[in-house]
Scaffold this motif. Structure first.
Motif, PDB file in Angstrom:
ATOM      1  N   GLN A   8       0.828  -1.209   0.000  1.00 24.49           N
ATOM      2  CA  GLN A   8       0.000   0.000   0.000  1.00 24.49           C
ATOM      3  C   GLN A   8       0.862   1.259   0.000  1.00 24.49           C
ATOM      4  OE1 GLN A   8      -3.474   0.410   2.388  1.00 24.49           O
ATOM      5  NE2 GLN A   8      -3.948  -1.761   2.399  1.00 24.49           N
ATOM      6  N   GLN A   9       1.872   1.304   0.843  1.00 24.79           N
ATOM      7  CA  GLN A   9       2.741   2.472   0.856  1.00 24.79           C
ATOM      8  C   GLN A   9       3.558   2.556  -0.421  1.00 24.79           C
ATOM      9  OE1 GLN A   9       2.595   4.976   2.874  1.00 24.79           O
ATOM     10  NE2 GLN A   9       4.208   6.034   1.749  1.00 24.79           N
ATOM     11  N   ARG A  50       1.233   4.001  -2.979  1.00 22.87           N
ATOM     12  CA  ARG A  50       1.002   5.400  -2.617  1.00 22.87           C
ATOM     13  C   ARG A  50       2.201   6.259  -3.035  1.00 22.87           C
ATOM     14  NH1 ARG A  50      -0.023   4.448   2.402  1.00 22.87           N
ATOM     15  NH2 ARG A  50      -2.276   4.223   2.183  1.00 22.87           N
ATOM     16  N   HIS A  58       2.050   9.119  -6.084  1.00 24.17           N
ATOM     17  CA  HIS A  58       2.305  10.527  -5.811  1.00 24.17           C
ATOM     18  C   HIS A  58       3.541  11.023  -6.563  1.00 24.17           C
ATOM     19  CE1 HIS A  58      -0.711  11.783  -2.882  1.00 24.17           C
ATOM     20  NE2 HIS A  58      -0.640  10.576  -2.349  1.00 24.17           N
ATOM     21  N   SER A 118      -5.547  12.527  -3.786  1.00 24.70           N
ATOM     22  CA  SER A 118      -5.221  11.743  -2.594  1.00 24.70           C
ATOM     23  C   SER A 118      -6.431  10.961  -2.094  1.00 24.70           C
ATOM     24  CB  SER A 118      -4.698  12.661  -1.492  1.00 24.70           C
ATOM     25  OG  SER A 118      -3.474  13.259  -1.870  1.00 24.70           O
ATOM     26  N   GLU A 170      -6.716   6.771  -1.997  1.00 27.18           N
ATOM     27  CA  GLU A 170      -6.992   5.974  -0.803  1.00 27.18           C
ATOM     28  C   GLU A 170      -8.187   5.040  -1.017  1.00 27.18           C
ATOM     29  OE1 GLU A 170      -4.912   5.745   1.732  1.00 27.18           O
ATOM     30  OE2 GLU A 170      -3.698   7.143   0.547  1.00 27.18           O
ATOM     31  N   LEU A 207      -6.804   2.107  -2.973  1.00 25.78           N
ATOM     32  CA  LEU A 207      -6.017   1.211  -2.127  1.00 25.78           C
ATOM     33  C   LEU A 207      -6.917   0.358  -1.234  1.00 25.78           C
ATOM     34  CD1 LEU A 207      -3.076   3.589  -1.123  1.00 25.78           C
ATOM     35  CD2 LEU A 207      -3.056   1.757  -2.829  1.00 25.78           C
TER      36      LEU A 207
END
Length: 208
Positions: free
Chosen positions: A73-74, A77, A81, A191, A195, A198
């Motif tokens: 997930q990170q 992310r 970004h 953003s 989310e 995700l």
């Protein structure tokens, strides 16, 4: 003439004048050379465009081991970004990605590292492929639009906010209720939507 200089100049033309302005002739004029010099590097305009697209991906520097260590997930992310910021800096050039799937070396490395992070976190191959493809399209869509508000005679955020707050509450009671939160800044939209993606992916991975 160095390839790096040629591609950087081509990207600058697209940034300044738009994707349609890029041609071998225009690029040669900007470089102060002849088109024959360019054809030694590129068979045609499509080959040049492929290099321009991949140059944007070169700004997205992600190491595979670092992504794996983050957790999927990170990792997604961070990739999303970073890719968004890189493509948004070249909104005109980002539109070129709508026409083709990027297959240059920088884009291939980013795809490889991202998919590897997904596979290493338990994503089945088909879901990993769909995840990266969808994430890429999502990022591209936002990158093309960023900084677009307020241009070409369109109202900016302050003007839009005033419109939302001045509507007739008898006709648009729901709009009045949320007016202070509108319009949503595009970075916040990005953003928020990321989310949601995700969260949905987490469910799909668990189900798989």
């Amino acid at each position: 003439m160095p390839l790096e200089r040629i591609v950087a100049t081509a990207l600058q033309i697209v940034d300044d004048e738009g994707a349609d302005a890029l041609s071998m002739r225009t690029l040669a004029q900007r470089l102060g050379s002849g088109t024959a010099t360019l054809y030694r590097h590129f068979d045609n305009r499509a080959a040049l465009v492929a290099h321009v697209v991949d140059r944007m991906f070169g700004a997205v520097e992600m190491k595979g081991d670092e992504l794996l260590a983050m957790g999927w997930q990170q990792a997604l992310r961070t990739v999303a970004h970073t890719m968004f910021e890189a493509l948004a800096r070249h909104r005109n050039a980002a539109r070129l990605l709508v026409e083709e799937i990027p297959l240059g070396p920088n884009a291939m490395v980013l795809r490889e590292h991202s998919v590897a992070a997904l596979l290493g976190s338990g994503f089945p191959p088909r879901l990993a492929a769909h995840t990266y493809a969808t994430l890429s399209r999502y990022v591209l869509g936002f990158a093309i639009q960023v900084n677009g508000r307020g241009g070409g005679g369109q109202p900016d955020d302050a003007q839009l906010s005033a419109v939302f707050q001045s509507v007739d509450p008898a006709l648009f009671p729901a709009t009045v209720t949320v007016a202070e939160s509108m319009p949503v800044p595009i970075e916040d939209e990005f953003s928020f939507g990321l989310e949601l993606l995700l969260s949905g992916l987490a469910r799909l991975r668990d189900d798989a």
